[in-house]
Design a protein around this motif. Structure first.
Motif, PDB file in Angstrom:
ATOM      1  N   PRO A 522       0.815  -1.224   0.000  1.00  0.00           N
ATOM      2  CA  PRO A 522       0.000   0.000   0.000  1.00  0.00           C
ATOM      3  C   PRO A 522       0.845   1.268   0.000  1.00  0.00           C
ATOM      4  N   LEU A 523       2.000   1.239   0.646  1.00  0.00           N
ATOM      5  CA  LEU A 523       2.857   2.424   0.704  1.00  0.00           C
ATOM      6  C   LEU A 523       3.297   2.852  -0.691  1.00  0.00           C
ATOM      7  N   GLN A 532      -3.182  -0.992 -11.922  1.00  0.00           N
ATOM      8  CA  GLN A 532      -3.881  -1.963 -12.752  1.00  0.00           C
ATOM      9  C   GLN A 532      -3.856  -3.305 -12.028  1.00  0.00           C
ATOM     10  N   TYR A 533      -5.044  -3.738 -11.633  1.00  0.00           N
ATOM     11  CA  TYR A 533      -5.186  -4.963 -10.850  1.00  0.00           C
ATOM     12  C   TYR A 533      -5.413  -6.132 -11.803  1.00  0.00           C
ATOM     13  N   VAL A 534      -4.518  -7.127 -11.742  1.00  0.00           N
ATOM     14  CA  VAL A 534      -4.530  -8.263 -12.668  1.00  0.00           C
ATOM     15  C   VAL A 534      -4.951  -9.524 -11.924  1.00  0.00           C
ATOM     16  N   ARG A 546      -6.738   4.265  -3.926  1.00  0.00           N
ATOM     17  CA  ARG A 546      -7.873   4.492  -3.024  1.00  0.00           C
ATOM     18  C   ARG A 546      -9.185   4.116  -3.705  1.00  0.00           C
ATOM     19  N   GLU A 547      -9.278   4.379  -5.013  1.00  0.00           N
ATOM     20  CA  GLU A 547     -10.504   3.997  -5.725  1.00  0.00           C
ATOM     21  C   GLU A 547     -10.687   2.493  -5.729  1.00  0.00           C
ATOM     22  N   LEU A 548      -9.621   1.762  -5.969  1.00  0.00           N
ATOM     23  CA  LEU A 548      -9.731   0.306  -6.007  1.00  0.00           C
ATOM     24  C   LEU A 548     -10.018  -0.278  -4.630  1.00  0.00           C
ATOM     25  N   LEU A 549      -9.476   0.340  -3.602  1.00  0.00           N
ATOM     26  CA  LEU A 549      -9.790  -0.119  -2.246  1.00  0.00           C
ATOM     27  C   LEU A 549     -11.285  -0.023  -1.958  1.00  0.00           C
ATOM     28  N   GLU A 550     -11.917   1.006  -2.501  1.00  0.00           N
ATOM     29  CA  GLU A 550     -13.334   1.231  -2.223  1.00  0.00           C
ATOM     30  C   GLU A 550     -14.243   0.309  -3.029  1.00  0.00           C
ATOM     31  N   ARG A 551     -13.872   0.043  -4.298  1.00  0.00           N
ATOM     32  CA  ARG A 551     -14.833  -0.639  -5.154  1.00  0.00           C
ATOM     33  C   ARG A 551     -14.498  -2.084  -5.508  1.00  0.00           C
ATOM     34  N   VAL A 559      -4.346  -6.474  -0.966  1.00  0.00           N
ATOM     35  CA  VAL A 559      -3.473  -5.432  -0.446  1.00  0.00           C
ATOM     36  C   VAL A 559      -3.482  -5.428   1.073  1.00  0.00           C
ATOM     37  N   ALA A 560      -4.646  -5.651   1.687  1.00  0.00           N
ATOM     38  CA  ALA A 560      -4.713  -5.675   3.149  1.00  0.00           C
ATOM     39  C   ALA A 560      -3.937  -6.859   3.700  1.00  0.00           C
TER      40      ALA A 560
END
Length: 591
Positions: A522-523, A532-534, A546-551, A559-560
């Motif tokens: 995350p850092l 880009q999430y694959v 932050r957008e990807l964390l939300e949706r 990531v968490a």
């Protein structure tokens, strides 16, 4: 001696003997000097018994003290001269062998560089290790034939001529001794070549298996395959040992015959000359000289056997080098022009799109996928990647390498000073290095070394910790300042504080340049322009961190988990580059 930076020349790759002859032709003066000095050395050895016979026949037997003194002085002078000749012969032959050694190293390393990324596909790592560890030295020692080998033939002929003056019968016996020895030892040389070839091949396979074991031990352990691999390694080791016994058996016969046959030959000649002396056909001095001649010949005949042995092994080793030199890099028929300015990179397989001038992060559920994507974008794997409006594989490879750089955590670090290690081929001024060191948060590395940038660093950076090696590689990549930087897990072995510093500084240091990082930290992800999430090898979502964390729940979970388990052992199935990066964390690199 060959200059470390000089062109080693174009080797003869027609066969093992051709390669050995090429090494000889590369230093003709030294080869001729070695042969001449060895010949003089051995002839002077044979001159000693002849001079002793003169001293006996002309001085001692008739009681002529003057003649005895003259021949004694001459013997002393010849002995002292021959000692000097022996020293020069040894020095010359040592230089001859070292030149062949270094020249072979240079052509092998040059070929490895020429093959580039195609090298792992063309030959196994074990082959290169076997050549470097054993074959290079074997080839160098095979050139002994130029010195003692030729000298042995010369002294053999000289002694035969001297014996002809004493007794034609003795000359015939001595001259027929060499062909008999060749008939006995020759078939063993052929057997040795066959056994040695098979031994080297098994050695190559076993060395490759050792390399695989060292590189993937943790993964094997996690998958439960360590025992299976150990059993296979044990079987291969046993086969190599058995083949080594076969090589040793042939070698022992050759060496035994090399010592035993000349000694038996000496006994036969001694018996003959003693009978001739008893019958009064030769003088006492001639008896002494013949015994001395034959005793001297024991050494040259042994040399000839040793030369045959070394040459046989040298041919086998040279064939392996020639086989490596015959490999060709991947063909590069590309002729299209590259985009004149920074352009978009697009991988149609994964749908990863890299926009020029932006920082992009590629996040993969399986870390091995990110390494494959980067290899396609960097043209290390066949792909349909588009660069601007041009297929990447249509652009000449040299231009691709000059503008697109893949920074891998497994990149080699050679033994040199830190300044040379990070500068690469180009000279860098202090200001450039300082900026790159700052961007990679590596100031503490420079301060911690005794001589700063001029401190020597061991090969592969073994004198540094895992995190320090990773940052040194990042400094080197930043100093190269490529148009497109593809960084694979650039902070995986660092603590959170250092990782945060690099994330902030990397964005500033690469402002306006195209940068791609593969990471799940995350850092780092919070500092890039786009993520880009694959999933399963294809882009599943695009946006800011932050957008990807939300949706996206899958991205959020990945990531968490990475944030909470950064210090844990990697799970089964982790890719080799992720594994290499995480291994650095285990070294306790708290900076």
């Amino acid at each position: 001696m060959i200059d470390a930076y000089a062109d080693p020349g174009t080797p003869d790759c027609k066969g093992g003997l051709g390669y050995l002859w090429w090494l000889t032709r590369c230093q003709p003066g030294r080869a001729l000097a070695g042969a001449a000095l060895a010949s003089v050395w051995m002839v002077l050895l044979a001159a000693a018994p002849w001079m002793i016979s003169r001293a006996v026949d002309e001085g001692l037997e008739p009681g002529d003290m003057g003649a005895l003194v003259r021949w004694s002085i001459a013997l002393f002078v010849v002995g002292a001269l021959n000692a000097w000749v022996s020293i020069m012969r040894h020095r010359t032959m040592t230089r001859l062998r070292m030149d062949a050694n270094f020249r072979t190293v240079k052509v092998v390393v040059g070929q490895a560089v020429r093959l580039g990324a195609a090298l792992p596909r063309r030959t196994a790592a074990g082959e290169l290790v076997t050549i470097g560890v054993g074959d290079v030295q074997t080839i160098a020692f095979s050139l002994t034939a130029l010195g003692p080998g030729l000298g042995a033939i010369v002294v053999y002929v000289v002694v035969a001529v001297l014996l002809l003056d004493i007794s034609p019968l003795l000359a015939v016996v001595v001259l027929t001794g060499m062909p008999v020895l060749a008939l006995v030892v020759g078939p063993l040389m052929a057997r040795l070549q066959g056994a040695e070839t098979e031994y080297r091949e098994r050695q190559r396979l076993l060395t490759a298996r050792v390399g695989d074991l060292a590189g993937g031990l943790r993964v094997l352990n996690g998958l439960g395959g360590k025992g299976l691999f150990a059993d296979a390694f044990r079987r291969d080791s046993a086969r190599l040992r058995e083949q080594g016994y076969r090589v040793g058996a042939v070698t022992s016969w050759i060496q035994a015959l090399g010592v035993g046959l000349p000694t038996l030959f000496l006994s036969v000649v001694t018996w003959l000359v003693a009978r001739l002396a008893a019958q009064g056909e030769i003088t006492i001095g001639q008896l002494i000289s013949v015994y001395g001649f034959v005793a001297v010949l024991v050494g040259p005949v042994g040399f000839l056997v040793e030369v045959g042995y070394q040459t046989s092994r040298g041919v086998v080793a040279a064939r392996r080098v020639v086989r490596l030199l015959a490999l060709e890099p991947d063909p590069d028929p590309a002729s299209a022009e590259a985009p004149p300015h920074a352009a978009e990179l697009y991988d149609p397989v994964s749908h990863v799109r890299v926009l020029p001038g932006e920082s992009t992060a590629v996040v993969c559920a399986r870390p091995a996928d990110s390494a494959v994507i980067v290899d396609r974008l960097g043209r290390y794997l066949p792909s349909d990647v588009m660069w601007g409006g041009v297929r990447l594989d249509r652009v000449p490879l040299a231009e691709v390498r000059a503008r697109i750089l893949v920074a891998d955590n497994e990149a080699d670090l050679f033994a040199e000073t830190l300044r040379e290690m990070v500068s690469g081929r180009s000279e860098r001024d202090v200001e450039q290095i300082t900026r790159a060191v700052w961007a990679a948060a590596s100031e503490d590395i420079v301060r911690g070394l005794p001589d700063g940038l001029d401190s020597a660093v061991s090969a592969q950076g073994r004198s540094l910790s895992g995190g320090q090696r990773q940052r040194v590689r990042l400094v080197r990549a930043l100093l190269a300042d490529p148009e497109v930087l593809l960084a694979v897990q650039p902070t995986s072995a660092l603590d959170a504080h250092t990782e945060a510093a690099i994330a902030a500084r990397l964005r500033e240091g690469r402002a306006g340049r195209t940068t791609v990082v593969t990471s799940t930290s995350p850092l780092l992800l919070d500092r890039v322009d786009r993520v880009q999430y694959v999933v399963e090898g294809r882009v599943a979502a695009v946006g800011s961190h932050r957008e990807l964390l939300e949706r996206d729940a899958g991205y959020r979970e990945l990531v968490a988990r990475d944030a909470g388990e950064a210090q844990q052992v990697p799970e089964q199935g982790v890719g080799h580059r992720e594994l290499a990066g995480r291994a650095g964390s285990a070294e306790g690199d708290v900076l």
